[in-house]
Design an enzyme around this catalytic site. Structure first.
Site, short mmCIF file in Angstrom:
data_model
loop_
_atom_site.label_atom_id
_atom_site.label_comp_id
_atom_site.label_asym_id
_atom_site.label_seq_id
_atom_site.Cartn_x
_atom_site.Cartn_y
_atom_site.Cartn_z
N ASP A 49 0.69 -1.02 -0.23
CA ASP A 49 0.32 0.28 0.07
C ASP A 49 0.93 1.25 0.15
O ASP A 49 1.78 1.42 0.36
CB ASP A 49 -0.34 -0.44 1.35
CG ASP A 49 -2.49 0.74 1.32
OD1 ASP A 49 -2.29 1.83 0.22
OD2 ASP A 49 -2.72 1.46 2.27
N ASP A 95 -2.34 2.44 -6.25
CA ASP A 95 -1.69 3.10 -5.72
C ASP A 95 -1.39 1.68 -4.77
O ASP A 95 -1.24 1.71 -3.57
CB ASP A 95 -1.57 3.64 -4.79
CG ASP A 95 -3.46 3.75 -3.86
OD1 ASP A 95 -4.19 3.87 -4.04
OD2 ASP A 95 -2.97 4.94 -2.30
N GLU A 96 -2.06 0.24 -4.49
CA GLU A 96 -2.50 -1.19 -3.15
C GLU A 96 -2.39 -1.68 -4.77
O GLU A 96 -3.31 -2.11 -6.08
CB GLU A 96 -3.14 -0.34 -2.56
CG GLU A 96 -4.50 -0.97 -2.72
CD GLU A 96 -5.56 -0.93 -2.02
OE1 GLU A 96 -5.20 -1.72 -1.19
OE2 GLU A 96 -6.83 -0.20 -2.05
#
EC number: 2.7.7.7
Length: 413
Positions: free
Chosen positions: A11, A107-108
């Site tokens: 993350d 983003d993860e």
């Protein structure tokens, strides 16, 4: 963690703000927010640096309010191409560790390194990956390590920024169960209120409750949350998840051929409800609705509507199917009707950042804040789907969804 699966949840920390800091090191250590119109001091905070958060700046906060909390706040417009490029580099690095990488947003993502440790300790792999992302891209991330996706996700949230947390099943009683129920992934405000109404205030309280009673309160999601609270999650890390376009449909033959619009609408409404119920059971949204019409002479046509939104309610499904029927019915007697929800997206994997292309427009109407809160209450923290003032939703495809589509195309090439 020598037995069972070894799952990472990677993350990125304050991703958009961190990317801007990587391009402009002079911004590091300063309160920075990404928002739509800094010059006019309008818009909503999309994300902010940890320095800004420490002063009370929060995601979805109106920019004017953010300035009240932090007068020296630095605000920048989002740079989509910059974020896409950084994300592509990140997932490329993840894929060098294991082919089992599943992005869930820009983003993860999850990684299954079970068969790809090459004799290394998972902690060493995590530290090496975290360091490489920082050294090469100047971007911080947190990594959760666990035997399944849910525990890995919870672990990555336990230490930010630049945290690495291991959460084993034998540790959930001490590490996970004491946490407030509102901090559990998948529990939004409404669900939290319902759980607290029956004296469930921690994850441990949820884990020890009778699953049957939880199902009575929350439906199938009650059983699911109970299992997760006990560390049970069998979902695989699926590299092809972004390629899947499943469907849920129902059809019904009329007792007799008809042109009666009232009877037709009644059947469409019944079908929409059935499809919506099945979608709720599967915990999915749809962005494409298909209508099937079979005439008395057995001629069958199918027509679909690609939506610039994600929907799941029976009223929305009925509305779209009804419009399709109006547009394509030749007024001949109908024998059978069918509705199918296509292009399904798991609710828990819906993008967790704001829809950057739309939030400014909604902010002007002052409806966005209520809409975001309503959705997060229903489906959990981090979910953002935009609703309009009128009953017909018109949500545009999110920046995150665009990213996943790009990722899918790149994998094929």
């Amino acid at each position: 963690m020598s037995k069972g699966r070894i799952i990472f949840h990677v993350d990125m920390n304050s991703f958009y703000a961190s990317v801007e800091m990587a391009y402009r090191p002079d911004l590091k250590g300063k309160p920075l927010a990404i928002a739509g119109d800094p010059e006019k001091r309008k818009g909503i905070v999309v994300t902010s640096s940890y320095e800004a958060r420490a002063k009370g700046v929060k995601t979805t906060m109106p920019l004017w309010e953010a300035y009240e909390h932090c007068p020296d706040l630095i605000v920048m417009k989002p740079n989509f191409n910059r974020y896409r490029e950084a994300s592509q580099h990140i997932f490329s690095m993840l894929s060098e560790v294991t082919p089992f990488v599943q992005p869930v947003s820009i983003d993860e993502g999850y990684m299954d390194i079970t068969e790809y440790t090459r004799g290394e300790n998972p902690l060493e792999i995590a530290h090496s990956l975290q360091k490489r992302i920082m050294d090469e891209l100047d971007l911080p991330c947190s990594i959760g390590i666990a035997p399944n996706k849910f525990l890995a996700k919870m672990a990555s949230d336990m230490k930010k920024p630049l945290g690495i947390t291991v959460l084993r099943k034998r540790e959930i009683r001490n590490k996970l169960w004491p946490l407030p129920i509102g901090e559990m992934y998948g529990v939004g405000k409404k669900t939290e209120e319902k759980l607290r109404s029956i004296n469930i205030s921690t994850i441990g309280d949820l884990a020890t409750r009778d699953p049957y009673h939880l199902k009575q309160l929350l439906g199938i999601n009650g059983e699911r949350l109970n299992s997760r609270a006990n560390g049970i999650d069998d979902r695989p890390v699926d590299p092809d998840a972004v390629n899947e376009f499943k469907s849920i449909g129902n059809s019904n033959t009329l007792p007799f051929d008809t042109t009666d619009r009232k009877e037709i609408d009644q059947l469409l409404n019944q079908l929409a409800k059935k499809v919506s119920e099945r979608m709720a059971n599967k915990q999915v949204f749809s962005e494409n609705i298909q209508l099937m019409i079979r005439y008395s002479d057995r001629k069958t046509i199918t027509r679909s509507k690609q939506l610039n939104q994600l929907i799941d309610s029976s009223s929305d499904i009925f509305s779209i199917a009804s419009r399709l029927f109006d547009e394509h019915w030749n007024e001949e007697p109908i024998r059978l009707l069918g509705i199918t929800a296509q292009h399904l997206v798991l609710k828990e994997e819906v993008a967790q950042q704001l829809d950057l292309f739309n939030y400014e427009k909604e902010a002007e109407k002052e409806k966005l804040y209520q809409a975001m809160e309503s959705i997060e209450e229903k489906y959990g923290k981090g979910t953002f789907i935009k609703h309009q003032d009128n009953p017909q939703p018109s949500v545009t495809t999110s920046f995150q969804k665009d990213f996943l589509n790009d990722y899918k195309k790149n994998k094929k090439n």
